[in-house]
Every structure is written in C-alpha cells, then in structure tokens.
Design an enzyme around this catalytic site. Structure first.
Site, PDB file in Angstrom:
ATOM      1  NE  ARG A 155      14.965  34.398 -65.706  1.00  0.00           N
ATOM      2  CZ  ARG A 155      14.190  36.061 -65.923  1.00  0.00           C
ATOM      3  NH1 ARG A 155      14.720  36.290 -67.161  1.00  0.00           N
ATOM      4  NH2 ARG A 155      13.303  35.847 -65.479  1.00  0.00           N
ATOM      5  NE  ARG A 188      12.153  47.060 -71.780  1.00  0.00           N
ATOM      6  CZ  ARG A 188      11.759  46.338 -70.263  1.00  0.00           C
ATOM      7  NH1 ARG A 188      12.601  46.171 -70.023  1.00  0.00           N
ATOM      8  NH2 ARG A 188      10.707  46.625 -69.796  1.00  0.00           N
ATOM      9  CE  LYS A 189      11.164  41.903 -70.220  1.00  0.00           C
ATOM     10  NZ  LYS A 189      10.545  41.332 -70.211  1.00  0.00           N
ATOM     11  N   GLY A 223       0.692  36.548 -62.230  1.00  0.00           N
ATOM     12  CA  GLY A 223       0.319  37.122 -61.941  1.00  0.00           C
ATOM     13  C   GLY A 223       0.116  39.007 -61.679  1.00  0.00           C
ATOM     14  CB  CYS A 230       6.926  36.065 -65.767  1.00  0.00           C
ATOM     15  SG  CYS A 230       7.454  38.121 -66.226  1.00  0.00           S
ATOM     16  N   GLY A 231       4.822  33.940 -67.186  1.00  0.00           N
ATOM     17  CA  GLY A 231       3.852  33.208 -67.459  1.00  0.00           C
ATOM     18  C   GLY A 231       3.009  32.423 -68.673  1.00  0.00           C
TER      19      GLY A 231
HETATM   20  S1  SF4 Z   1       6.599  36.956 -62.399  1.00  0.00           S
HETATM   21 FE1  SF4 Z   1       6.216  38.144 -63.798  1.00  0.00          FE
HETATM   22  S2  SF4 Z   1       4.074  38.043 -64.203  1.00  0.00           S
HETATM   23 FE2  SF4 Z   1       4.543  36.586 -62.699  1.00  0.00          FE
HETATM   24  S3  SF4 Z   1       4.214  38.682 -61.290  1.00  0.00           S
HETATM   25 FE3  SF4 Z   1       6.255  38.422 -61.538  1.00  0.00          FE
HETATM   26  S4  SF4 Z   1       6.498  40.216 -63.144  1.00  0.00           S
HETATM   27 FE4  SF4 Z   1       4.329  39.404 -63.067  1.00  0.00          FE
END
Ligand code: SF4
Lengths: 67, 540
Positions: free
Chosen positions: B70, B179-180, B435, B440-441
């Site tokens: 990243r 942590r972050k 997911g 994260c989304g």
């Molecule tokens: S990118 Fe983040 S939200 Fe998506 S599946 Fe991986 S850990 Fe989970």
C-alpha cells in the site's frame, strides 16, 4: 490455521454460535457439525450453518459471544 | 526528547505483538527487507513477516510468496510523475493491477520480496512512500481530495496535510502505537474526509477570537469501523490551523501512552475514548497542549460522501476539475499512466485519489475540458458513470485477502452493472460490499451495505451476504442497520432489485434513500426482504 465463528440456527428456531479451529472453511463446517452432534442429546437438527468471521489462530485469539 | 515506553514496565500485561514490538520497532523491518530481498522469501521468519506492515506490505492470499503493498497518498494528492511511477511499478512487478483504497491510498498485488528495494527506490524518487501505510502507527493522512481547488472549502488544507504527514512519517516517537491509527483533515463543508470514522479528525469551524472571526478546526477523536464501529466524539476545543500539528502530536501521544496494549482487539483509540469520555480525554489533551479555545461554530453542513464525478468549476475562475469513476477502485497500470498523460496534456499534471476509490483530474482550463472528455480512456473511467456503478465501493475480498470469506470486488462491479441495466433512479444509492466484518470497504456508512459470509447448504458451501441499510456520516451520522435473513450470493441481484424497486415505487419526489429509510423505518424493508426470500424459497 484459523479460528472460525459459525452461526447455527436449528429447526426448532433456537440458535447457537460454534467456534472451531480449522485450516479451511470446508473443514470448519465439518468440525462445527461434529461439535453439534456431540453437544446435544436428544440431537438437534441444523437448519442453517454460516461462517460469519475467521481469524488467524494464535494464543489468546478468540471471539466474544453476546448472550 | 525520546519518550519512555511506560508499558514495558508491566510485560505481563502486554499481548504477544506488543512484546515483539518492544524487542524490535516496526520501522527496523525496512532495513531487513533489503536483506530478505537477497536471501529470499523462505528466509523470512514469521515474526518479521508481521512487521512487514510497517513497510506497507502484507502477505497476500494464499501465502505463497506474493505480497500486497500500500502506498500513502496524503489527501489523495498525486502529480503525474508520481502517477507514472506507480503505473510503472504495477506494470513491471504487479501484473498491471492498481487498486485505489477507501483511504485514498494505492495498492499493488503480486509483488515479491526481491522487488522491494527497487520499488522503495522508485517511490522515494517521486516523493512517495509505502512506509507506515499499514502497521500500528499513523497511517496515511486522509483529506479532502479537492483541497486547494474546492469551492466548498473554508480554506486550503494542503499545507496542514503536509505538516502532519512530515511530522509522523518515519517518526520513531510514534512508530509503536497500540494499534493502527487514522487521521483525517478537511476544511470541506461537506465532510469529504469522513471525519467520524477516523481516530483523529479535524473538521472546519470558525470562532471569534479577540473580536476577529478566525477559521480553524474542530477536533474529533476515537472513530473507527471494523467489527466494532464507533463514531468519533467531538471535543470542546477550537484549533487554529497553526496548532494542528501540536494537537495531533498530543492526541497521538495520549494514544501511545494510555492506549490499551493488553488485548489487540480493544487497542484502538476508540476504546480509550469510550472509557474516558471526551471530557477526560480533553483534560489530558490540554495538559499537553496548554489551554485551547473552546469550540466555535461548526461549518459542516452536509456530507457529499466523497463523490466528485462529473465536470465542476474550481474555486479558481476559469479552471475545472473532472471527477472520474474508477469502478470499485480498480484500474490497470496502463490506465493510470494514461491518466497521468491526460493530466499533463489538459491540466498541470494534478490528480487526486478519493476515498470513494475514484480519481480526479484537477486544474483544467475550461476551454480544454471538451477535448479531454473525448479521450478514449474516459469511455471506461468516465465522468458520467451509470448510477449504481458510480456509487459502488468494494473491499479486496478472497482474491487477495487472507481474512475474506467471499469474493467481493468483481462481484460488486458486476452487480452494480446489472442494477444499472435493471433500474433507473434519480437518487444515488451508495452500495458497499465487504468480505468479512473487518469492513475495509466501509460497509457501515453505506446506504446499502453487503457483508459476506459462507453458508453450508445441501449443495455444499455457498457465498452469502447480510444486508444493512441506512448508513450516513455528517450531521446525524449513524451506521446502517442489519436486516435479518441471509441472502445467497446468487440471489443478491433479485433481492436488491426488489428492495431498491420498493424505494423507487414508494419514495416521495426528491426523497433520498436515507430520508426514505428514516421515514418508513427498517421494518418496512424487512417486510420486503421477507417477501422476496419467501418467493425464492418457494421457487427452490
Ligand atoms: S479486505 Fe478487509 S473487509 Fe475485505 S475481506 Fe479482507 S479484511 Fe475483510
């Protein structure tokens, strides 16, 4: 290895969360099924079993289950 | 003066990662990566792999020697040379793949350890860095992508973004946080840097000081999503722009020195803020900064959700910016290179990445806009995207992520395209797909959030989703609410057509999706979902 959190709904509408340590999703479902079989007498019938979260396994890792 | 790691005195109260970080600072891994580049993937010890995050690097799924990297892009500001350097890395090492993230960063995949020295070098040459893009440290500074050109900003935040970035990047005083740690800063009156979901956020405000109205910031602490989302709390202080760095350093020091290090799952700043409350947090802050003026007048009046697609006038007369939709944030290195060329030919080389995974070409003289719109690349990466494609966000999913339960990116792209064929709407609906619960989304802030799971069925294991509705930031910020009933991935198109169709048929003129959810309530959507799930069950 991952810790899997599996949400289970039984045919009588009751619910449970089963935590299993496994290396893949397929095996996690199998292990969760095995744990359920051991746990209930008379046995309960599973209506739905869902993996909702996984975490890489390590000492101290776990899930909190709200009651 | 270097700080004292006070937590080291009670090692029995530290988690394993904390003990590791005391032995070796995350930033030490950068030098080691040069060594591992020579000795190869197999030579990397597991503990060191976990520190790769401080260099902005994660192992991608399956763990077979490939990595994700990243790159920090503070406030999304990118010049064409930087864009070309990123494109080159993608082309030469990353199978020509570039992902724009929900924090304005750029991600590559398919990298190998041998390639990192050259990649670090290429990034440094154009003043970019992957360092501390991940890890327990201050991540890239999120900001208004339109800083400096935005007709709706109180003032230009570019200098403060740079000061913050320069202060924290590679600063060993802050490279071992619990942590972050995510910072956002914006003076947009439409909250384009998503203040409430950051650990520390600066938002536009004014205050009369000594008879003069001064423009500055309000300060928010303790926000974050992941599995336990929490909206940041506003402190009762006003910060003049010149003191932004002081305040950020003080907040970050509090996190470093008082944040929780016993269990990783409650180490984020939000847990400390929830325990202390904003008042106690502020007392501590003022001990470090000295007295600060009390809160002034908040200048945020709404939330643009970070969307800028289309052609818009800049605050500079005669100049426009063109916001382009990058479907689910994915483009090829070749496309990024072409964007760099377009930015040079039509503008002054300025590009901006957005937290909606999109991109902006800035500083285009109005008379050149028409010619830019005719460019071939803008057929796919378009300023006039179809409705659902325009507002679709997705995390990485099983393609590369080790924690993912389902495939997301391609599915979200396809689903948005499908909905664009099926439904015409006047009002935007923001769809976010994730997911797993880590989000994260940014599933929680979507109009409709979709969170993946895996269901065991008679036909084997199948991907499925939970649906959440009604999230928003800005005034009246709230996370979306879950509907009960799990939807098999194959049924998602039909279910979404039904739910969105219900909105379309029942909404009042001009009513947004959020207003509609607030008026009819989640229960009305639940009824619709129950009905369509019953139909699907009957059909099986
Ligand atoms: S990118 Fe983040 S939200 Fe998506 S599946 Fe991986 S850990 Fe989970």
């Amino acid at each position: 290895m991952f810790l899997y959190r599996v949400e289970v709904t039984y045919t009588d509408r009751s619910r449970a969360e089963v935590i299993v340590l496994q290396e893949s999703e397929e095996k996690a479902f199998k292990s969760a099924g095995g744990q359920i079989e051991h746990h209930y007498l008379p046995p309960k019938k599973v209506q739905e079993m869902v993996i909702v979260e996984k975490k890489p396994a390590a000492a101290g890792r776990g899930f909190v289950i709200d009651l | 003066m270097p700080y004292q790691a006070t937590w080291a005195k009670t090692p029995e109260k530290l988690n394993k990662t904390e003990l590791l970080k005391l032995e070796k600072d995350g930033l030490d891994i950068i030098e080691d990566i040069y060594r591992y580049a020579k000795t190869g993937y197999e030579s990397i010890p597991e503990d060191d792999k976990s520190l790769f995050k401080w260099a902005g690097i994660y192992e991608q799924r399956p763990k077979d020697g490939h990595f994700m990297m990243r790159v920090r892009i503070p406030s999304g500001r990118l010049n064409s040379d930087q864009a070309r350097a990123l494109a080159g890395i993608a082309r030469d090492y990353g199978r020509d793949l570039v992902d724009i993230t929900t924090r304005q960063a750029v991600q590559f995949h398919w990298l190998r350890v041998e390639q990192f020295p050259d990649i670090f070098d290429r990034l440094a040459k154009v003043d970019l860095s992957s360092f501390e893009a991940c890890g327990d440290c201050p991540r890239t500074i999120v900001g208004n992508p339109l800083a400096g050109i935005d007709p709706h900003e109180l003032f230009d935040t570019t200098p403060y973004v740079k000061q913050l970035s320069d202060t924290f990047l590679l600063n060993r005083d802050f490279s071992n946080l619990p942590r972050k740690y995510k910072i956002s800063i914006s003076a947009s009156i439409y909250n384009s840097a998503h203040a409430e979901i950051n650990d520390l956020a600066f938002t536009p405000a004014v205050k009369v000081i000594d008879g003069q109205e001064v423009a500055g910031f309000h300060v928010w602490v303790g926000g974050g999503l992941s599995a336990k989302p929490y909206l940041a709390k506003q402190l009762d202080i006003f910060v003049v722009p010149e003191r932004v760095v002081d305040v950020a350093v003080a907040v970050t020091s509090i996190f470093r020195d008082y944040g929780y290090r016993e269990k990783r799952h409650n180490a984020r700043l939000k847990y400390l803020v929830a325990d202390w409350g904003p008042e106690k947090f502020q007392e501590k802050l003022v001990e470090l900064t000295g007295e600060l003026p009390s809160r002034g007048e908040d200048k945020i009046i709404g939330w643009n959700a970070g969307y800028f697609t289309g052609v818009h006038q800049q605050k500079q007369p005669g100049l426009s910016y063109v916001g382009l939709c990058v479907p689910v944030g994915r483009l090829s290195g070749t496309e990024l290179e072409e964007l760099a060329r377009l930015a040079d030919v039509y503008g002054d080389g300025s590009l901006r990445t957005c937290n909606t995974q999109n991109i902006v070409i800035a500083n285009i003289p109005n008379e050149k806009v028409e010619a830019l719109l005719q460019e071939k690349l803008l057929e796919r990466i378009t300023p006039y995207p179809k409705h659902f494609t325009a507002f679709a966000v997705s995390c990485t999913g099983t393609e590369f992520c080790n924690l993912a339960l389902v495939e997301t990116k391609e599915r979200m792209r396809w689903l948005a395209e499908y909905l664009d064929q099926e439904i015409e709407l006047d009002e935007p609906i923001r769809l976010h797909m994730v997911g797993c619960p880590n989000s994260c989304g940014q599933r929680q802030i979507a109009d409709i959030g979709l969170q993946g799971s895996l269901v065991k069925t008679g036909d084997g294991m199948k991907e499925a989703f939970d649906i959440y509705i009604g999230g928003t930031l800005g005034p009246n910020a709230r996370f979306n609410e879950k509907l009960s009933g799990r939807i098999l991935a194959d049924d998602l198109p039909r279910v979404l057509v039904a739910l969105i169709g219900f909105f379309k048929e029942t909404k009042e003129r001009g009513e947004s999706f959020l207003q509609f959810v607030q008026r009819v309530g989640t229960a009305a959507f639940q009824e619709q979902l129950d009905a369509v799930l019953a139909q699907l069950a009957d059909a099986r």
